[in-house]
Design an enzyme around this catalytic site. Structure first.
Site, PDB file in Angstrom:
ATOM      1  N   SER A 104       0.685  -1.050   0.089  1.00  0.00           N
ATOM      2  CA  SER A 104      -0.117   0.135   0.079  1.00  0.00           C
ATOM      3  C   SER A 104       0.720   1.396  -0.104  1.00  0.00           C
ATOM      4  O   SER A 104       1.783   1.480  -0.941  1.00  0.00           O
ATOM      5  CB  SER A 104      -0.872  -0.052   1.282  1.00  0.00           C
ATOM      6  OG  SER A 104      -1.936   1.068   1.160  1.00  0.00           O
ATOM      7  N   ASP A 241      -2.487   6.150  -3.311  1.00  0.00           N
ATOM      8  CA  ASP A 241      -1.470   5.741  -2.631  1.00  0.00           C
ATOM      9  C   ASP A 241      -0.981   4.261  -3.624  1.00  0.00           C
ATOM     10  O   ASP A 241      -1.407   4.281  -4.658  1.00  0.00           O
ATOM     11  CB  ASP A 241      -1.671   5.251  -1.361  1.00  0.00           C
ATOM     12  CG  ASP A 241      -2.830   4.145  -1.255  1.00  0.00           C
ATOM     13  OD1 ASP A 241      -3.406   4.090  -2.110  1.00  0.00           O
ATOM     14  OD2 ASP A 241      -2.839   3.364  -0.183  1.00  0.00           O
ATOM     15  N   ASP A 245      -5.953   2.129  -2.951  1.00  0.00           N
ATOM     16  CA  ASP A 245      -7.204   1.954  -2.296  1.00  0.00           C
ATOM     17  C   ASP A 245      -7.596   3.130  -1.538  1.00  0.00           C
ATOM     18  O   ASP A 245      -8.638   2.941  -0.842  1.00  0.00           O
ATOM     19  CB  ASP A 245      -6.994   0.616  -1.429  1.00  0.00           C
ATOM     20  CG  ASP A 245      -5.995   0.726  -0.039  1.00  0.00           C
ATOM     21  OD1 ASP A 245      -5.228   1.763  -0.333  1.00  0.00           O
ATOM     22  OD2 ASP A 245      -6.079   0.108   0.543  1.00  0.00           O
TER      23      ASP A 245
END
EC number: 5.4.2.10
Length: 450
Positions: A104, A241, A245
């Site tokens: 992430s 990012d 998400d």
């Protein structure tokens, strides 16, 4: 051994904690747990796998694919795609489960493995526990025709883009949008879908080389986006990012529009269209009190959860609600997605600008953010934060002073000897004074013995 699964899958330093051996073993264990029904009938389960563009994703992904196929799972390799795209494909293909290789918003040196259940749903804690338990059991190793096949999924990105376009309430013709893709998984699909929706698109942070993901760009580094929006006279900017998400935005003057403001805009729009289920928004305890005040005045109530998108998702599923999210920019549209989707959120936000012909800055006035301050108090017994009489009295005094114009929140850390003190008030001076006073009380009352 401590629990492998954290709040968002298994995550750590690539080739440190997260080795090829561990990736292979996790995949073999997940095959048994998540593909149990198919395996029990002598069939091969099907799984979708995708990754973000960090360099280590290639060897970790290869290890996961090897583990799955060796355990009898047919693998559909979707390549580099956002996490929500993987979740969508799992659901649309009716796959038994799926895997996303990503860390992430973390630096490039880290990576992670996140599993999704059938339908693209996040795994429940008991499923993660079952996978960890299965690691201690001899792997399922079929032979001959029982081994899985690995297929490259050539049109995965196109399918996701087409899906996103079907969700739009209004085209984006006439808008100029700057996109910061964080050199991440949305570097291809986000610019394309915004162009297909009619926007003029200016792109930054979309040249992934495997090592530059999240490096000085994206939703955790908004400076470049702010500069690009102002320099190009754009209507708005959208930042993702690394795995896309989440979404944060910037208005035409370079002001940051956070997840709370985005949720306010979208909740009001859905309510106006009669599409906000039960007129409820699901948000965490960290959302600004200004969000609750603004939505309450509009006839929308907020269901609060603990911090973390998994808790937001759980509350949405239990209540049947269709909009929720976090201040950090994880926004979940349950009508269109099973997880936070930064590209979808950006599209929906831009569509409201185009539809209403109001600037993002004007739309963001739907809520007034209360000044907020957080202090981390370290070296304290966090287990007593909610029970110590002196702390409770100090909190009660603060809450009495703040009344309806502010609030106090104490959050013990899940991993450190630390308590987070958050105060919101009508002005920053009051928030600062009360927050510092509470931090001092906690430090004195809960200090750990040296």
């Amino acid at each position: 051994m401590s629990r492998l699964f954290g709040t968002d899958g298994v995550r750590g330093l690539a080739n440190g904690l997260l080795t090829a051996e561990l990736a292979l073993s996790l995949a073999q264990a997940a095959a048994v747990v998540l593909g149990h029904d198919q395996l029990a009938e002598g069939k091969r389960p099907r799984a979708v796998i995708a990754r973000d563009p960090r360099a280590s994703g290639e060897f970790i992904g290869a290890a996961v694919e090897a583990g799955l196929a060796s355990a009898g799972v047919d693998v559909y390799d979707a390549g580099v795609l956002p996490t929500p795209a993987a979740a969508y494909l799992i659901a649309s293909l009716d796959a038994d489960f799926g895997v996303m290789i990503s860390a992430s918003h973390n630096p490039a040196a880290d990576n992670g493995i996140k599993f999704f259940a059938r339908g693209g749903q996040k795994l429940a804690d008991d499923a993660e526990d079952a996978i960890e338990a299965q690691l201690k059991v001899k792997p399922h190793r079929p032979t001959g025709v029982g081994v899985g096949r690995i297929q490259r999924f050539s049109d995965a990105e196109d399918r996701y883009i087409l899906h996103l376009l079907t969700t739009l309430p209004h085209r984006l013709d006439g808008l100029t949008v700057v996109l910061d893709c964080a050199h991440g998984a949305a570097s291809g699909c986000s610019p394309q879908v915004f162009k297909d929706a009619g926007a003029k698109v200016i792109v930054i942070g979309a040249e992934p080389d495997g090592l530059n993901i999240n490096d000085g760009v994206g939703s955790t580094h908004l400076g470049p986006l702010q500069e690009a929006v102002v320099a190009n006279g754009a209507d708005l900017g959208i930042a993702h990012d690394g795995d896309a998400d989440r979404c944060l935005a910037v208005d035409h003057e370079g002001n940051v529009i956070d997840g709370d403001q985005i949720m306010a805009i979208l909740a009001l729009a859905l309510k106006a269209d009669g599409k906000l289920k039960d007129n409820v928004l699901v948000a965490t305890v960290m959302s600004n009190l200004g969000l609750k005040i603004a939505l309450r005045e509009a006839g929308i109530s907020i269901r609060e959860t603990a911090v973390g998108d998994r808790y937001v998702l759980e509350a949405m599923r239990q209540g049947g609600f269709n909009l929720g999210g976090e201040q950090s920019g994880h926004v979940i549209f349950a009508d269109h997605a099973t997880t936070g989707d930064g590209v979808l959120t950006g599209l929906q936000l831009a569509a409201q600008v185009a539809r209403t012909r109001r600037s993002l800055q004007q739309l963001a006035t739907a809520m007034t953010k209360l000044p907020q301050l957080m202090i981390n108090v370290k070296g304290v017994d966090k287990t007593r934060a909610q029970t110590d009489e002196g702390v409770r009295e100090a909190v009660a005094r603060a809450e009495q002073e703040l009344g309806q114009t502010g609030r106090v929140l104490l959050r013990p850390s899940g991993t450190e000897a630390l308590v987070r003190v958050m105060v919101e008030a009508g002005d920053m001076a009051t928030a600062t004074r009360i927050c510092e006073d509470l931090a001092e009380v906690i430090e004195k009352r809960l200090a750990l013995a040296v």
